[in-house]
Design an enzyme around this catalytic site. Structure first.
Site, short mmCIF file in Angstrom:
data_model
loop_
_atom_site.label_atom_id
_atom_site.label_comp_id
_atom_site.label_asym_id
_atom_site.label_seq_id
_atom_site.Cartn_x
_atom_site.Cartn_y
_atom_site.Cartn_z
N PRO A 18 0.85 -1.20 0.00
CG PRO A 18 0.06 -0.98 2.19
CD PRO A 18 0.82 -1.90 1.29
CB CYS A 102 2.77 4.98 7.55
SG CYS A 102 2.99 6.54 6.65
CG ASN A 204 7.90 -3.89 2.31
OD1 ASN A 204 7.67 -2.89 2.99
ND2 ASN A 204 8.00 -3.82 1.01
#
Length: 329
Positions: A18, A102, A204
């Site tokens: 995302p 984030c 990731n």
């Protein structure tokens, strides 16, 4: 076969990360076409969703072509996150994801995203509230920790699994690192190797080539990889990785005509979804990426980003295709 709940994702799934202002439905469309196995919406503000903000509601748009797809939520209030999980469930995604990774200031400084890495008990309570508010599988994306002294991802993984999450994606950096330096996958591997962990673990960070994806698959034993920045302007990376896993060889780089065709599809969907003005404006950030590495592309890029005419942009894209095809010949 890797599964999240009852969702079957194949033997080594490739996930589209995302990304704010990037992973919208038009971008997801071209990534799905080129091999992404699981995709997520841009992260949706729980506060915006509760206030019924137009931008937050718009991010809940999902389409049948992109399944399986997850809606990612972020926020700082436990009760609000639970309520928003219920709202998101009503648009029928395949799963709900929580953003604890984030690092940007306007998210983390408001107590959301990676800020929860400083308050693990609150993170656990918030996750439990989301799990209890939906019948869908709940997954989490996070980082190794807040800083070098708080790399507590092993403990975090266990505690989140214990209260019901069904997969965990880990970015191999701390919040303080932001996106600088090399991602540390050794701690991701430690989570995967933990005998208590039964849920899929996705890695990731820094996956920017088929070779690296396969190297990290073999070295760190993750169940799949999540790809973010390397997919921007390069949705072919998912098919490239799958081809490399299957054959041990690299696919040829996409021809200019293929780059133009994919960019055109992205543009068309952008206009259908956002309207003729915003759709054209927000495509401007993608042109450089689609045609990265092409010599003397700047004059074409300047014309693309200055035009507000769909027909003119299409004509310029065709010029690009013809010009660089002739050079190749």
């Amino acid at each position: 076969m890797v599964k999240i709940g009852k969702i079957e994702l194949g033997d080594f799934p490739l996930l589209l990360a995302p990304m704010e202002d990037v992973s919208d439905p038009p971008f997801r469309a071209v990534c799905k076409e080129h091999g992404a196995d699981l995709m997520y919406t841009e992260f949706v503000s729980s506060e915006g969703l509760i206030r019924d903000a137009v931008k937050s509601r718009k991010k809940l748009d999902i389409f049948e072509y992109e399944r399986p797809v997850g809606i990612q939520l972020f926020g700082s209030d436990i009760e609000t996150m639970g309520s928003c999980a219920d709202i998101a469930t009503q648009v029928n995604p395949d799963l709900i994801d929580i953003n604890y990774g984030c690092p940007v200031k306007n998210v983390a400084c408001k107590g959301a995203g990676a800020a929860l890495l400083q308050d693990i008990p609150k993170m656990v309570k918030m996750t439990e509230a989301v799990v209890k508010s939906t019948h869908l599988p709940v997954t989490v994306k996070t980082r190794l920790g807040w800083d070098e002294s708080t790399k507590n991802i092993t403990e975090v993984a266990e505690r989140l699994q214990d209260i019901g999450i069904q997969a965990l994606s880990i970015h191999g950096r701390t919040r303080v690192q932001m996106y600088k330096g090399e991602a540390d996958w050794s701690l991701i591997a430690r989570v995967k190797e933990n005998s208590r962990i039964q849920i899929p673990i996705f890695g990731n960070g820094d996956i920017d080539s088929p070779e690296k994806a396969v190297e990290y698959k073999n070295r760190y034993g993750v169940d799949g990889v999540m790809i973010g920045r390397a997919s921007i302007g390069n949705p072919w990376i998912f098919d490239d990785i799958k081809y490399f896993i299957k054959t041990g060889q690299r696919r040829p780089s996409p021809a200019v005509a293929n780059r133009v065709a994919t960019c055109q599809k992205h543009l068309d969907f952008s206009i259908r979804w956002k309207g003729p003005v915003l759709g054209i404006l927000e495509m401007r950030r993608h042109y450089t990426n689609y045609f990265r590495g092409m010599d003397h592309f700047k004059p074409f890029r300047m014309r693309l980003v200055e035009s507000m005419s769909y027909d003119e942009i299409c004509e310029i894209l065709q010029e690009v295709s013809h010009h660089y095809s002739e050079i190749a010949c």
